[in-house]
Design a protein around this motif. Structure first.
Motif, short mmCIF file in Angstrom:
data_model
loop_
_atom_site.label_atom_id
_atom_site.label_comp_id
_atom_site.label_asym_id
_atom_site.label_seq_id
_atom_site.Cartn_x
_atom_site.Cartn_y
_atom_site.Cartn_z
N ALA A 74 1.50 -0.75 -10.08
CA ALA A 74 1.82 -1.70 -8.79
C ALA A 74 2.37 -3.15 -9.87
O ALA A 74 2.72 -3.62 -8.68
CB ALA A 74 1.22 -1.48 -7.71
N ALA B 27 3.18 4.12 -1.11
CA ALA B 27 2.82 4.94 -2.95
C ALA B 27 4.22 4.97 -3.63
O ALA B 27 5.54 4.82 -2.93
CB ALA B 27 2.78 6.62 -2.99
N LEU B 28 4.34 4.98 -4.89
CA LEU B 28 5.47 4.59 -5.19
C LEU B 28 6.63 5.32 -5.60
O LEU B 28 7.42 5.57 -5.95
CB LEU B 28 4.99 4.79 -7.50
N GLN C 171 -7.51 10.58 -3.07
CA GLN C 171 -7.76 9.76 -4.15
C GLN C 171 -8.41 10.36 -5.12
O GLN C 171 -9.66 10.69 -5.13
CB GLN C 171 -8.28 8.97 -3.69
N LEU D 222 -3.29 3.66 -3.14
CA LEU D 222 -2.38 3.79 -4.44
C LEU D 222 -2.90 5.22 -5.52
O LEU D 222 -2.78 4.78 -6.92
CB LEU D 222 -2.22 2.46 -5.07
N LYS E 249 -7.02 -0.04 -5.25
CA LYS E 249 -6.75 0.38 -3.75
C LYS E 249 -6.51 1.53 -4.46
O LYS E 249 -5.53 2.16 -4.50
CB LYS E 249 -5.16 -0.37 -3.54
N ASN F 239 0.94 -1.16 0.11
CA ASN F 239 0.11 0.02 -0.22
C ASN F 239 1.15 0.99 0.08
O ASN F 239 0.43 2.30 0.60
CB ASN F 239 -0.63 -0.04 1.23
N MET G 60 -1.23 4.42 -11.12
CA MET G 60 -0.30 4.32 -10.18
C MET G 60 -0.98 2.51 -9.63
O MET G 60 0.14 1.11 -9.55
CB MET G 60 -0.54 4.95 -8.66
N ASN G 61 -2.38 2.32 -9.62
CA ASN G 61 -2.53 0.76 -9.17
C ASN G 61 -2.14 -0.13 -10.70
O ASN G 61 -2.09 -1.04 -9.48
CB ASN G 61 -3.88 0.78 -9.20
#
Length: 463
Positions: free
Chosen positions: A96, A9-10, A28, A87, A84, A7, A92-93
């Motif tokens: 990821a 963040a990148l 989000q 993210l 999620k 969970n 990003m989801n």
């Protein structure tokens, strides 16, 4: 991989702690941009191919990445990949999940790219598809209007100004009026498509990249017609959305006006048309009612489209260059308008096709409001009387008819001559609605010959 890392963040390397839970909820955008997943995967595949083209990835790595994206798309379709909130967004989801599948190889996909140009790419791809679908549905509406005009060209109805009886017109002329309005809307949607058809991929966060990114390659891979010229403009630009919303707004205005006409025409007072049962409802209390609900709902829904244009304009008005998080809110008004335009077109097209005209009831209205008064005035003009004099003479004639409970068509030649000696028996030749319509044969007029010309031109445009 533990849950804490899943969970994370990148972009979290700069931060000592994760965002507060309420911040995650607040920031989000997954509730809106998840619908970009297909376009995000398309964009990711183009990015991977370009990175291979410039030597960042090997051919073998490309094959692994493309295969993984196919698997991710299938997982989304199957419902096994659930986004999620931690993210933040669709980008990003998906990234990821790619990293989960491929490890360090998956982490290469974002090379030379920012979410700023990534979301612009996804959005433009999404809008191209959305506009094409609307254009298809609008073309169907235009075809129905041509069919109605062709079927009703010989039906004469009162034309109105200020909602007062004004002059007789061909009903086909009325339908063609809305053909031309909606045809202009179609052109505006086409213009919005052309404005959208620029590839933003490779603009980066705002300044491009030091890597040898090949923007021409991704433009061709993503089937864009052009490349955006300036990286600052690219990531800050939402003009293509504003242009779409303006096209949607003028469509909404035209829709609302048409619905208002048809609602009025369906009342007991007018009784011009019978609306199809399939698009009306009844009253929960009064068994006699047949309510034009589809038209009223369409008229009501247009306000949301108009509001969407101002929503995005106000959002944009004070933003400094380049990207600002405010732009995350650019999706709600656009998505709402896309959905509303589509459902209106889905309802309006079959509704119009099934409208029945009550010709005998309409004829009763042709004797109201002195519809032929202007014809009488122009008759005198052709006899050499100045128009302002004719206007006064005919105004007095109308007053005379009102006082004596008569129509122009029922006056005797003596009564005509009492108002001006130049009147002769040929006045009776013009005193029919059909004659009044067909004598208005100027280009774009209501003469049935002109309406048929319009219909043929409209058909050629749609071809």
């Amino acid at each position: 991989m533990n849950n804490q890392n899943e969970n994370k963040a990148l972009w979290s390397g700069r931060f000592a702690s994760s965002p507060a839970e309420i911040m995650q909820q607040f920031s989000q955008s997954i509730d809106m941009d998840w619908r970009f997943y297909k376009h995000d995967i398309i964009g990711n595949k183009a990015q991977a191919k370009m990175l291979t083209h410039i030597g960042i990835l090997t051919t073998q790595e490309l094959e692994q990445i493309l295969s993984a994206f196919d698997e991710i798309e299938k997982e989304i379709h199957d419902g096994t990949l659930i986004p999620k909130i931690a993210l933040e967004d669709v980008h990003m989801n998906i990234e990821a999940r790619l990293i989960e599948k491929l490890g360090p190889l998956g982490a290469k996909i974002h090379t030379g790219r920012s979410r700023n140009d990534q979301v612009a790419t996804d959005y433009r791809l999404f809008m191209k598809d959305a506009i094409l679908l609307i254009q298809e549905k609008m073309t169907a509406l235009l075809k129905i209007l041509i069919e109605k005009a062709n079927a009703d060209v010989d039906i004469i109805v009162p034309g109105f100004t200020h909602l007062q009886h004004a002059q007789p017109i061909s009903l086909g002329h009325y339908w063609m009026a809305y053909f031309w309005k909606f045809n202009r809307d179609l052109k505006r949607f086409t213009s919005a498509y052309e404005t959208t058809n620029f590839s933003p991929l490779g603009a980066g966060a705002l300044a491009g990249s030091t890597l040898p990114i090949d923007r021409e390659f991704t433009k061709n891979e993503l089937n864009f017609a052009f490349i955006t010229e300036n990286s600052l403009d690219t990531v800050s630009d939402r003009d293509y959305l504003l242009e779409f919303l303006f096209a949607a707004s003028t469509f909404a205005l035209h829709t609302s006006r048409l619905c208002e006409d048809l609602i009025i025409w369906g009342t007991s007072e007018f009784n011009f048309i019978e609306l199809p049962d399939a698009f009306c409802t009844g009253s929960s209390m009064m068994p006699n009612k047949k309510n034009p609900d589809a038209l009223e709902i369409a008229r009501g829904k247009t306000s949301g489209i108009l509001s969407s244009l101002y929503d995005l304009m106000v959002n944009m008005k004070g933003l400094p260059l380049t990207y600002n998080r405010d732009l995350q809110e650019d999706k709600r008004p656009v998505f709402h308008s896309i959905e509303t335009v589509n459902i209106i077109l889905d309802v309006l097209t079959p509704l119009i096709s099934e409208i029945q005209v009550k010709e005998e009831e309409v004829k009763k209205h042709l004797n109201k409001g002195f519809l032929l008064a202007t014809d009488v005035a122009e008759y005198l003009v052709l006899k050499g009387v100045p128009f302002r004099d004719t206007h006064h003479i005919v105004g007095n004639l109308v007053q005379y008819c009102i006082r004596n409970n008569k129509d122009l068509e029922n006056l005797t030649i003596e009564e005509w001559k009492n108002h001006h000696e130049i009147f002769d028996n040929d006045i009776f030749d013009i005193l029919t609605p059909e004659s009044a319509v067909d004598r208005r044969s100027t280009y774009g007029g209501t003469a049935r010959s002109e309406v048929r010309r319009q219909i043929e031109k409209a058909k050629s445009l749609l071809k």
